[in-house]
Design a protein around this motif. Structure first.
Motif, mmCIF file in Angstrom:
data_model
loop_
_atom_site.group_PDB
_atom_site.id
_atom_site.type_symbol
_atom_site.label_atom_id
_atom_site.label_comp_id
_atom_site.label_asym_id
_atom_site.label_seq_id
_atom_site.Cartn_x
_atom_site.Cartn_y
_atom_site.Cartn_z
ATOM 1 N N ASP A 4 0.828 -1.208 0.000
ATOM 2 C CA ASP A 4 0.000 0.000 0.000
ATOM 3 C C ASP A 4 0.862 1.256 0.000
ATOM 4 O OD1 ASP A 4 -2.331 -1.525 0.021
ATOM 5 O OD2 ASP A 4 -2.451 -1.524 2.216
ATOM 6 N N VAL A 5 1.971 1.230 0.716
ATOM 7 C CA VAL A 5 2.901 2.368 0.732
ATOM 8 C C VAL A 5 3.500 2.575 -0.653
ATOM 9 C CG1 VAL A 5 5.109 3.210 1.656
ATOM 10 C CG2 VAL A 5 3.420 2.164 3.194
ATOM 11 N N ILE A 6 3.940 1.508 -1.277
ATOM 12 C CA ILE A 6 4.522 1.589 -2.625
ATOM 13 C C ILE A 6 3.503 2.167 -3.600
ATOM 14 C CG2 ILE A 6 5.341 0.181 -4.569
ATOM 15 C CD1 ILE A 6 6.608 -1.684 -2.389
ATOM 16 N N ASP A 69 7.186 0.478 -9.995
ATOM 17 C CA ASP A 69 6.474 -0.574 -10.744
ATOM 18 C C ASP A 69 7.157 -1.928 -10.609
ATOM 19 O OD1 ASP A 69 4.548 1.194 -11.667
ATOM 20 O OD2 ASP A 69 5.525 1.510 -13.615
ATOM 21 N N ARG A 70 8.478 -1.929 -10.474
ATOM 22 C CA ARG A 70 9.256 -3.176 -10.455
ATOM 23 C C ARG A 70 9.593 -3.688 -9.062
ATOM 24 N NH1 ARG A 70 11.787 0.087 -14.044
ATOM 25 N NH2 ARG A 70 13.497 0.445 -12.590
ATOM 26 N N ILE A 71 9.462 -2.855 -8.048
ATOM 27 C CA ILE A 71 9.920 -3.243 -6.719
ATOM 28 C C ILE A 71 9.099 -4.407 -6.171
ATOM 29 C CG2 ILE A 71 8.478 -1.565 -5.513
ATOM 30 C CD1 ILE A 71 10.797 -1.226 -3.528
ATOM 31 N N GLU A 72 9.791 -5.312 -5.546
ATOM 32 C CA GLU A 72 9.148 -6.453 -4.891
ATOM 33 C C GLU A 72 8.919 -6.089 -3.426
ATOM 34 O OE1 GLU A 72 8.122 -9.311 -6.238
ATOM 35 O OE2 GLU A 72 8.788 -8.651 -8.217
ATOM 36 N N PRO A 73 7.691 -6.229 -2.925
ATOM 37 C CA PRO A 73 7.418 -5.796 -1.553
ATOM 38 C C PRO A 73 7.811 -6.801 -0.466
ATOM 39 C CG PRO A 73 5.401 -6.482 -2.610
ATOM 40 C CD PRO A 73 6.485 -6.582 -3.652
#
Length: 155
Positions: A4-6, A69-73
């Motif tokens: 949700d933060v991302i 868009d690419r970051i893995e949470p």
């Protein structure tokens, strides 16, 4: 919460990008559609400089949005780019949340009632936190002097 933060940060950046695109269109029109009133009239030239700088900022925003868009949470046990970190400042009784970004810190988002500040990895605090674990302390310099924070949690 981290996803949700991302998403919230991505939305803030996209809103900024859309506003910048509109402003760039106006600056470009000013640069190309206005004839100088006299030989000292530099409005069109100034507008072209502004449009050029706006394009640079738009590219930077697009790259940042691509990062989100690419970051893995997935969680990490160490502070790194992409970490959501809960900090306790030695001068404050309340904890604070920061999200470590590769660059472009300063934005704030609110998720689940928590205010999260986007922190650039190249900032003094970002550099001090990088590589540390929960319960570690970091010391960093501010204009008001040195400060210490404790890492309460990393997500």
């Amino acid at each position: 919460m981290k996803l949700d933060v991302i998403n919230a940060i991505r939305q803030v950046l996209q809103t900024e990008l859309h506003a910048l695109v509109r402003a760039n269109e106006l600056a470009r029109d000013e640069a190309t559609n206005n004839k100088p009133e006299n030989k000292y009239d530099t409005r069109a030239l100034e507008a072209s400089y502004l449009a050029s700088a706006q394009v640079d900022r738009m590219v930077d925003l697009q790259q940042l949005i691509g990062f989100y868009d690419r970051i893995e949470p997935h969680p990490s046990d160490r502070v790194q780019v992409g970490a959501l970190i809960e900090l306790q400042d030695e001068r404050d009784d309340e904890s604070h949340w920061v999200f470590m970004a590769p660059r472009g810190g300063g934005n704030r988002v609110t998720v689940e009632g928590k205010s999260i500040t986007v922190l650039s990895a190249s900032s003094p605090l970002g550099k001090a936190l990088t590589g540390l674990r929960a319960e570690d302390e970091a010391r960093f310099e501010t204009p008001q002097g040195p400060r210490n924070v404790e890492i309460l949690a990393i997500r």
